[in-house]
Write an enzyme that holds these catalytic residues in place. Sequence first.
Site, mmCIF file in Angstrom:
data_model
loop_
_atom_site.group_PDB
_atom_site.id
_atom_site.type_symbol
_atom_site.label_atom_id
_atom_site.label_comp_id
_atom_site.label_asym_id
_atom_site.label_seq_id
_atom_site.Cartn_x
_atom_site.Cartn_y
_atom_site.Cartn_z
ATOM 1 N N TYR A 153 43.671 -33.145 -99.206
ATOM 2 C CA TYR A 153 44.148 -32.689 -100.524
ATOM 3 C C TYR A 153 45.517 -32.032 -100.380
ATOM 4 C CZ TYR A 153 44.579 -29.335 -104.381
ATOM 5 O OH TYR A 153 45.057 -28.571 -105.431
HETATM 6 N N1 LIG Z 1 42.561 -24.167 -111.042
HETATM 7 C C1 LIG Z 1 43.332 -23.589 -110.117
HETATM 8 O O1 LIG Z 1 43.157 -22.383 -109.795
HETATM 9 C C2 LIG Z 1 44.386 -24.386 -109.442
HETATM 10 C C3 LIG Z 1 44.775 -25.627 -109.926
HETATM 11 N N2 LIG Z 1 45.761 -26.330 -109.285
HETATM 12 C C4 LIG Z 1 46.206 -27.611 -109.829
HETATM 13 O O2 LIG Z 1 46.379 -27.496 -111.239
HETATM 14 C C5 LIG Z 1 45.972 -28.730 -111.875
HETATM 15 C C6 LIG Z 1 44.890 -28.439 -112.909
HETATM 16 O O3 LIG Z 1 43.863 -27.680 -112.258
HETATM 17 P P1 LIG Z 1 42.393 -27.622 -112.906
HETATM 18 O O4 LIG Z 1 42.468 -27.668 -114.380
HETATM 19 O O5 LIG Z 1 41.659 -26.518 -112.221
HETATM 20 O O6 LIG Z 1 41.804 -29.019 -112.410
HETATM 21 P P2 LIG Z 1 40.306 -29.579 -112.531
HETATM 22 O O7 LIG Z 1 39.920 -30.038 -111.158
HETATM 23 O O8 LIG Z 1 39.428 -28.629 -113.243
HETATM 24 O O9 LIG Z 1 40.522 -30.832 -113.512
HETATM 25 C C7 LIG Z 1 41.400 -31.821 -113.132
HETATM 26 C C8 LIG Z 1 41.363 -32.920 -114.166
HETATM 27 O O10 LIG Z 1 41.761 -34.089 -113.468
HETATM 28 C C9 LIG Z 1 40.814 -35.102 -113.735
HETATM 29 N N3 LIG Z 1 40.658 -36.036 -112.610
HETATM 30 C C10 LIG Z 1 40.117 -35.802 -111.407
HETATM 31 N N4 LIG Z 1 40.078 -36.938 -110.682
HETATM 32 C C11 LIG Z 1 40.604 -37.917 -111.479
HETATM 33 C C12 LIG Z 1 40.824 -39.306 -111.336
HETATM 34 N N5 LIG Z 1 40.470 -39.952 -110.234
HETATM 35 N N6 LIG Z 1 41.388 -39.976 -112.379
HETATM 36 C C13 LIG Z 1 41.723 -39.336 -113.513
HETATM 37 N N7 LIG Z 1 41.539 -38.032 -113.725
HETATM 38 C C14 LIG Z 1 40.974 -37.334 -112.713
HETATM 39 C C15 LIG Z 1 39.504 -34.401 -114.022
HETATM 40 O O11 LIG Z 1 38.687 -35.290 -114.758
HETATM 41 P P3 LIG Z 1 37.078 -35.168 -114.688
HETATM 42 O O12 LIG Z 1 36.709 -34.163 -115.742
HETATM 43 O O13 LIG Z 1 36.578 -36.546 -114.967
HETATM 44 O O14 LIG Z 1 36.723 -34.708 -113.292
HETATM 45 C C16 LIG Z 1 39.987 -33.189 -114.781
HETATM 46 O O15 LIG Z 1 40.141 -33.479 -116.146
HETATM 47 C C17 LIG Z 1 45.526 -29.653 -110.749
HETATM 48 O O16 LIG Z 1 46.576 -30.496 -110.358
HETATM 49 C C18 LIG Z 1 45.173 -28.696 -109.636
HETATM 50 O O17 LIG Z 1 45.257 -29.313 -108.342
HETATM 51 C C19 LIG Z 1 46.341 -25.878 -108.117
HETATM 52 C C20 LIG Z 1 45.969 -24.667 -107.593
HETATM 53 C C21 LIG Z 1 45.019 -23.809 -108.262
HETATM 54 N N1 LIG Z 2 42.030 -30.132 -109.009
HETATM 55 C C1 LIG Z 2 41.860 -28.853 -108.660
HETATM 56 N N2 LIG Z 2 42.653 -28.314 -107.708
HETATM 57 C C2 LIG Z 2 42.448 -27.020 -107.341
HETATM 58 C C3 LIG Z 2 41.464 -26.240 -107.948
HETATM 59 C C4 LIG Z 2 40.652 -26.838 -108.956
HETATM 60 O O1 LIG Z 2 39.751 -26.202 -109.526
HETATM 61 N N3 LIG Z 2 40.889 -28.130 -109.269
HETATM 62 N N4 LIG Z 2 41.257 -24.945 -107.595
HETATM 63 C C5 LIG Z 2 41.958 -24.389 -106.601
HETATM 64 C C6 LIG Z 2 41.630 -22.972 -106.238
HETATM 65 O O2 LIG Z 2 41.731 -22.122 -107.374
HETATM 66 C C7 LIG Z 2 42.457 -22.374 -105.131
HETATM 67 O O3 LIG Z 2 43.807 -22.290 -105.539
HETATM 68 C C8 LIG Z 2 41.949 -20.973 -104.852
HETATM 69 O O4 LIG Z 2 42.636 -20.415 -103.778
HETATM 70 C C9 LIG Z 2 42.991 -25.145 -105.842
HETATM 71 N N5 LIG Z 2 43.196 -26.475 -106.367
#
Ligand SMILES: NC(=O)C1=CN([C@@H]2O[C@H](COP(=O)(O)OP(=O)(O)OC[C@H]3O[C@@H](n4cnc5c(N)ncnc54)[C@H](OP(=O)(O)O)[C@@H]3O)[C@@H](O)[C@H]2O)C=CC1
Ligand SMILES: Nc1nc2c(c(=O)[nH]1)N=C([C@H](O)[C@@H](O)CO)CN2
Length: 241
Positions: A153
């Site tokens: 990842y």
């Molecule tokens: N939340 C956090 O604290 C952090 C988030 N991030 C980044 O911020 C962004 C948003 O985070 P967050 O809202 O938590 O993400 P989530 O993992 O909660 O949701 C991600 C979204 O992407 C979709 N998704 C996953 N796999 C696929 C696929 N193969 N094709 C199409 N869609 C897909 C999911 O759909 P489905 O509902 O079907 O799974 C979901 O709607 C991401 O890029 C994440 O990596 C980075 C660090 C911290």
């Molecule tokens: N696709 C996602 N990416 C990440 C998520 C998540 O919920 N969905 N969450 C994290 C964590 O919050 C991490 O930042 C905690 O240290 C990272 N990426």
Amino acid sequence: MNKTVLITGVGKRIGYALAKHFLARGDNVIGTYRSHYDSIEQLRKLGATLIQCDLTETTSVANLIEQVNSAARLDCIIHNASDWLPDNNPLSPSDTINRMMQVHVNAPYEINLALADLLIQSAQLNTDVVGASNIIHITDYVAEKGSKKHIAYAASKAALHNLTLSFASKLAPHVKVNSIAPAMILFNEHDDDAYKVKALAKAILPKEAGNHEIIALVEYLQSSHYVTGRSYAVDGGRQLM
Ligand SMILES: NC(=O)C1=CN([C@@H]2O[C@H](COP(=O)(O)OP(=O)(O)OC[C@H]3O[C@@H](n4cnc5c(N)ncnc54)[C@H](OP(=O)(O)O)[C@@H]3O)[C@@H](O)[C@H]2O)C=CC1
Ligand SMILES: Nc1nc2c(c(=O)[nH]1)N=C([C@H](O)[C@@H](O)CO)CN2
């Protein structure tokens, strides 16, 4: 003038919050979703265009590109969709890294190349400014730090930031391309108290940041006409721990 924003992964959490924010601002939102939730129908009622797309499926990505390319304009792409897959999952290591690269790198690469002309044409409608259109790659703090439990990842998110560098050079001056590198924005439902304590202790600002931190930064990047090719950390000062 109403802008058109393509956001991937709008079914929940940050993507859903971004979509609702831009709809409330009066923008045209094109949102992709993999799984269908009530939230998708809520966004549709608010006027969003919703396109089902699994970024691991090349035909699904091709269909998305074809549909978006028929839009009248496109001012911003936010690559938000992501699969936070740990290395200790049932897939083989090869399938794990391939899946991470497909979702976080291959699909954004294809989408950016295919929609670049539309972004440029839309930017040229704003004759008085440079950088009117935007691509925003949502990466992760671990892109620069690595991760012991999410190696594939983290590597894919680092590659996603490298796309920022290349596309920023390729698409200037009409399109700005930047990364947002978050950490600890939102906990997940399954996160227990022990995990939360450990996660919050990783930053000198120990808090769950919330969607608004990402929304505010996207707004800034869209409003700028001078920042491109950079990564903007939203991580509570983790690097100082
Ligand atoms: N939340 C956090 O604290 C952090 C988030 N991030 C980044 O911020 C962004 C948003 O985070 P967050 O809202 O938590 O993400 P989530 O993992 O909660 O949701 C991600 C979204 O992407 C979709 N998704 C996953 N796999 C696929 C696929 N193969 N094709 C199409 N869609 C897909 C999911 O759909 P489905 O509902 O079907 O799974 C979901 O709607 C991401 O890029 C994440 O990596 C980075 C660090 C911290
Ligand atoms: N696709 C996602 N990416 C990440 C998520 C998540 O919920 N969905 N969450 C994290 C964590 O919050 C991490 O930042 C905690 O240290 C990272 N990426």
